[in-house]
Motif scaffolding. Structure first.
Motif, PDB file in Angstrom:
ATOM      1  N   GLU A  44       0.836  -1.217   0.000  1.00 13.84           N
ATOM      2  CA  GLU A  44       0.000   0.000   0.000  1.00 13.84           C
ATOM      3  C   GLU A  44       0.867   1.263   0.000  1.00 13.84           C
ATOM      4  OE1 GLU A  44      -3.440   0.503  -0.098  1.00 13.84           O
ATOM      5  OE2 GLU A  44      -3.427  -1.603  -0.685  1.00 13.84           O
ATOM      6  N   GLN A  45       2.048   1.175   0.586  1.00 11.43           N
ATOM      7  CA  GLN A  45       2.969   2.315   0.607  1.00 11.43           C
ATOM      8  C   GLN A  45       3.729   2.452  -0.702  1.00 11.43           C
ATOM      9  OE1 GLN A  45       5.145   1.077   4.146  1.00 11.43           O
ATOM     10  NE2 GLN A  45       4.358   2.862   5.255  1.00 11.43           N
ATOM     11  N   GLY A  46       3.549   1.490  -1.596  1.00  8.44           N
ATOM     12  CA  GLY A  46       4.218   1.545  -2.883  1.00  8.44           C
ATOM     13  C   GLY A  46       5.588   0.889  -2.892  1.00  8.44           C
ATOM     14  N   ASP A  47       5.955   0.225  -1.814  1.00  9.13           N
ATOM     15  CA  ASP A  47       7.251  -0.434  -1.733  1.00  9.13           C
ATOM     16  C   ASP A  47       7.101  -1.910  -2.108  1.00  9.13           C
ATOM     17  OD1 ASP A  47       9.814  -1.272  -1.220  1.00  9.13           O
ATOM     18  OD2 ASP A  47       9.978  -0.190   0.674  1.00  9.13           O
ATOM     19  N   THR A  48       6.939  -2.148  -3.391  1.00  6.88           N
ATOM     20  CA  THR A  48       6.663  -3.482  -3.907  1.00  6.88           C
ATOM     21  C   THR A  48       7.781  -4.464  -3.585  1.00  6.88           C
ATOM     22  OG1 THR A  48       5.376  -2.502  -5.689  1.00  6.88           O
ATOM     23  CG2 THR A  48       6.070  -4.779  -5.992  1.00  6.88           C
ATOM     24  N   GLY A  49       9.019  -4.045  -3.722  1.00  5.77           N
ATOM     25  CA  GLY A  49      10.149  -4.939  -3.460  1.00  5.77           C
ATOM     26  C   GLY A  49      10.160  -5.455  -2.031  1.00  5.77           C
ATOM     27  N   ARG A  50       9.935  -4.562  -1.089  1.00  6.18           N
ATOM     28  CA  ARG A  50       9.897  -4.993   0.323  1.00  6.18           C
ATOM     29  C   ARG A  50       8.688  -5.866   0.588  1.00  6.18           C
ATOM     30  NH1 ARG A  50      11.038  -0.267   4.526  1.00  6.18           N
ATOM     31  NH2 ARG A  50       8.811  -0.576   4.561  1.00  6.18           N
ATOM     32  N   ALA A  51       7.561  -5.552  -0.021  1.00  5.29           N
ATOM     33  CA  ALA A  51       6.353  -6.361   0.173  1.00  5.29           C
ATOM     34  C   ALA A  51       6.585  -7.784  -0.316  1.00  5.29           C
ATOM     35  CB  ALA A  51       5.160  -5.734  -0.551  1.00  5.29           C
ATOM     36  N   LEU A  52       7.186  -7.913  -1.492  1.00  7.14           N
ATOM     37  CA  LEU A  52       7.452  -9.248  -2.029  1.00  7.14           C
ATOM     38  C   LEU A  52       8.407 -10.022  -1.133  1.00  7.14           C
ATOM     39  CD1 LEU A  52       7.765  -8.319  -5.821  1.00  7.14           C
ATOM     40  CD2 LEU A  52       5.830  -9.461  -4.694  1.00  7.14           C
ATOM     41  N   ALA A  53       9.437  -9.361  -0.639  1.00  9.34           N
ATOM     42  CA  ALA A  53      10.391 -10.024   0.264  1.00  9.34           C
ATOM     43  C   ALA A  53       9.718 -10.421   1.574  1.00  9.34           C
ATOM     44  CB  ALA A  53      11.583  -9.100   0.535  1.00  9.34           C
ATOM     45  N   THR A  54       8.855  -9.566   2.077  1.00 13.20           N
ATOM     46  CA  THR A  54       8.141  -9.866   3.319  1.00 13.20           C
ATOM     47  C   THR A  54       7.203 -11.047   3.117  1.00 13.20           C
ATOM     48  OG1 THR A  54       8.324  -7.576   4.062  1.00 13.20           O
ATOM     49  CG2 THR A  54       6.600  -8.910   5.082  1.00 13.20           C
ATOM     50  N   TRP A  55       6.543 -11.101   1.973  1.00 11.21           N
ATOM     51  CA  TRP A  55       5.649 -12.231   1.706  1.00 11.21           C
ATOM     52  C   TRP A  55       6.422 -13.534   1.522  1.00 11.21           C
ATOM     53  CZ3 TRP A  55       2.319  -8.820  -1.915  1.00 11.21           C
ATOM     54  CH2 TRP A  55       1.356  -8.131  -1.148  1.00 11.21           C
ATOM     55  N   GLN A  56       7.627 -13.444   0.979  1.00 11.18           N
ATOM     56  CA  GLN A  56       8.472 -14.646   0.918  1.00 11.18           C
ATOM     57  C   GLN A  56       8.792 -15.110   2.342  1.00 11.18           C
ATOM     58  OE1 GLN A  56       9.297 -16.662  -1.469  1.00 11.18           O
ATOM     59  NE2 GLN A  56       9.287 -15.532  -3.379  1.00 11.18           N
ATOM     60  N   ALA A  57       9.091 -14.160   3.217  1.00  5.59           N
ATOM     61  CA  ALA A  57       9.356 -14.493   4.621  1.00  5.59           C
ATOM     62  C   ALA A  57       8.111 -15.093   5.277  1.00  5.59           C
ATOM     63  CB  ALA A  57       9.824 -13.254   5.382  1.00  5.59           C
ATOM     64  N   PHE A  58       6.936 -14.566   4.916  1.00  5.29           N
ATOM     65  CA  PHE A  58       5.684 -15.137   5.408  1.00  5.29           C
ATOM     66  C   PHE A  58       5.594 -16.607   5.030  1.00  5.29           C
ATOM     67  CE2 PHE A  58       1.553 -16.582   3.850  1.00  5.29           C
ATOM     68  CZ  PHE A  58       0.853 -16.669   5.049  1.00  5.29           C
ATOM     69  N   LEU A  59       5.850 -16.920   3.759  1.00  4.26           N
ATOM     70  CA  LEU A  59       5.754 -18.303   3.297  1.00  4.26           C
ATOM     71  C   LEU A  59       6.767 -19.194   4.023  1.00  4.26           C
ATOM     72  CD1 LEU A  59       5.195 -17.751  -0.523  1.00  4.26           C
ATOM     73  CD2 LEU A  59       3.497 -18.461   1.189  1.00  4.26           C
ATOM     74  N   ASP A  60       7.967 -18.673   4.256  1.00  4.69           N
ATOM     75  CA  ASP A  60       8.964 -19.436   5.024  1.00  4.69           C
ATOM     76  C   ASP A  60       8.445 -19.746   6.413  1.00  4.69           C
ATOM     77  OD1 ASP A  60      10.739 -19.239   2.880  1.00  4.69           O
ATOM     78  OD2 ASP A  60      11.860 -17.567   3.764  1.00  4.69           O
ATOM     79  N   CYS A  61       7.893 -18.735   7.047  1.00  4.32           N
ATOM     80  CA  CYS A  61       7.413 -18.862   8.422  1.00  4.32           C
ATOM     81  C   CYS A  61       6.161 -19.727   8.510  1.00  4.32           C
ATOM     82  CB  CYS A  61       7.137 -17.470   8.967  1.00  4.32           C
ATOM     83  SG  CYS A  61       6.875 -17.404  10.728  1.00  4.32           S
ATOM     84  N   ALA A  62       5.328 -19.687   7.485  1.00  3.51           N
ATOM     85  CA  ALA A  62       4.052 -20.397   7.506  1.00  3.51           C
ATOM     86  C   ALA A  62       4.188 -21.895   7.248  1.00  3.51           C
ATOM     87  CB  ALA A  62       3.106 -19.781   6.473  1.00  3.51           C
ATOM     88  N   THR A  63       5.341 -22.314   6.775  1.00  2.00           N
ATOM     89  CA  THR A  63       5.541 -23.730   6.465  1.00  2.00           C
ATOM     90  C   THR A  63       5.311 -24.572   7.717  1.00  2.00           C
ATOM     91  OG1 THR A  63       7.132 -23.186   4.742  1.00  2.00           O
ATOM     92  CG2 THR A  63       7.191 -25.426   5.597  1.00  2.00           C
ATOM     93  N   GLY A  64       4.384 -25.481   7.598  1.00  5.85           N
ATOM     94  CA  GLY A  64       4.084 -26.387   8.701  1.00  5.85           C
ATOM     95  C   GLY A  64       3.116 -25.857   9.744  1.00  5.85           C
ATOM     96  N   VAL A  65       2.704 -24.595   9.611  1.00  7.57           N
ATOM     97  CA  VAL A  65       1.774 -23.995  10.571  1.00  7.57           C
ATOM     98  C   VAL A  65       0.355 -24.373  10.175  1.00  7.57           C
ATOM     99  CG1 VAL A  65       0.862 -21.826  11.490  1.00  7.57           C
ATOM    100  CG2 VAL A  65       3.310 -22.079  11.074  1.00  7.57           C
ATOM    101  N   ARG A  66      -0.420 -24.818  11.138  1.00  6.12           N
ATOM    102  CA  ARG A  66      -1.813 -25.181  10.888  1.00  6.12           C
ATOM    103  C   ARG A  66      -2.699 -24.111  11.522  1.00  6.12           C
ATOM    104  NH1 ARG A  66      -2.247 -29.729   8.679  1.00  6.12           N
ATOM    105  NH2 ARG A  66      -4.119 -30.742   9.450  1.00  6.12           N
ATOM    106  N   SER A  67      -3.262 -23.269  10.648  1.00  2.00           N
ATOM    107  CA  SER A  67      -4.093 -22.165  11.101  1.00  2.00           C
ATOM    108  C   SER A  67      -4.935 -21.683   9.925  1.00  2.00           C
ATOM    109  CB  SER A  67      -3.212 -21.024  11.608  1.00  2.00           C
ATOM    110  OG  SER A  67      -3.925 -19.814  11.661  1.00  2.00           O
TER     111      SER A  67
END
Length: 101
Positions: A44-67
């Protein structure tokens, strides 16, 4: 939903960053949810590169999480990716999400 102002987005980003820095925020579910939200704010702030990197980190963190909230995260990211210009980082994220299904 009304668009958030720049000040509101900056405050939201700061709060999410502080949440990530809290000692003990190592529970995968909580950390993943915060990362998903932070990526949205960055986009939303227009920082697409950081958003994509953060979402990659989300996917790393979400691996194996049941929610339900974490399970719904990739669909929300995919919806937001529609507004992101094509590029290697966006394509890598799209492919990674597609591989989850």
């Amino acid at each position: 939903m009304a668009e958030a102002g720049e000040d509101e987005l900056a405050a939201a980003e700061e709060q999410l960053r502080l949440a990530l820095g809290i000692h003990g925020l190592d529970r995968g579910r909580t950390r993943a949810i915060v990362l998903a939200g932070l990526g949205h704010v960055q986009l939303e702030q227009g920082d697409t590169g950081r958003a994509l990197a953060t979402w990659q980190a989300f996917l790393d963190c979400a691996t194996g999480v049941r929610s339900v909230r974490v399970d719904n995260g990739p669909a929300g990211i995919t919806a937001r990716l529609r507004s992101v210009p094509a590029g290697p980082a966006a394509q890598a994220l799209r492919e990674r999400i597609a591989g989850l299904g």
